[in-house]
Design an enzyme around this catalytic site. Structure first.
Site, short mmCIF file in Angstrom:
data_model
loop_
_atom_site.label_atom_id
_atom_site.label_comp_id
_atom_site.label_asym_id
_atom_site.label_seq_id
_atom_site.Cartn_x
_atom_site.Cartn_y
_atom_site.Cartn_z
N GLY A 36 -27.69 -5.43 -6.32
CA GLY A 36 -27.06 -4.24 -6.68
C GLY A 36 -27.45 -3.35 -5.34
O GLY A 36 -28.11 -3.68 -4.25
N GLU A 105 -35.40 -13.76 -1.13
CA GLU A 105 -35.19 -14.89 -2.18
C GLU A 105 -34.11 -14.41 -3.48
O GLU A 105 -34.03 -13.15 -3.58
CB GLU A 105 -36.52 -14.73 -2.78
#
Length: 145
Positions: A36, A105
């Site tokens: 987000g 990641e």
């Protein structure tokens, strides 16, 4: 302080045992969050959430409701931030890191670990297991007379 809206998306795996998290590169150290980011001018919360997930993970999602709304003061940035966390569902795309300078990641994380990373207060521990949501409604352009 500047007001900033941020939209995150909570995505569960098929067995609902894990949550998709991204590891962000911070100034001092890396940290995990839900995918987000900041809502851009002229963009709805839902549009921002969908765009940010695509940018950070390569996945296409649909929004299924609001999980939480919270706020925080990020004093070092001078931001008063409202954080909207949606529950979403993966509907396509391929998992990939488009911005390696920001994201190091993408991982599926156990629910309890994810709950610590998304800063759910101690009195709401276990909320992530309920997977409940309330509707998100975009009312469009409203003209009042």
């Amino acid at each position: 302080m500047k007001r900033v809206d941020v939209a995150y998306v909570l995505l569960f795996d098929e067995k609902n045992k894990k949550v998709l998290m991204v590891k962000n590169k911070g100034q001092n150290s890396s940290y995990y969050t839900l995918p987000g980011g900041a809502v851009e001018y002229g963009e709805t919360l839902e549009e921002a959430a969908i765009r940010e997930v695509k940018e950070e993970t390569g996945l296409d999602v649909k929004i299924e409701g609001i999980f939480t709304v919270s706020e925080a003061f990020f004093e070092e940035r001078g931001h008063h931030t409202i954080l909207f966390t949606f529950i979403g569902k993966i509907i396509g795309g391929e998992m990939s890191i488009s911005f390696p300078e920001e994201i190091e990641e993408i991982t599926w994380m156990e629910l309890d670990l994810a709950e610590n990373s998304i800063l759910i207060p101690i009195e709401l521990k276990g909320l992530i297991n309920k997977k409940s949501s309330v509707p998100y409604i975009f009312r469009g352009n409203v003209v009042q007379k």
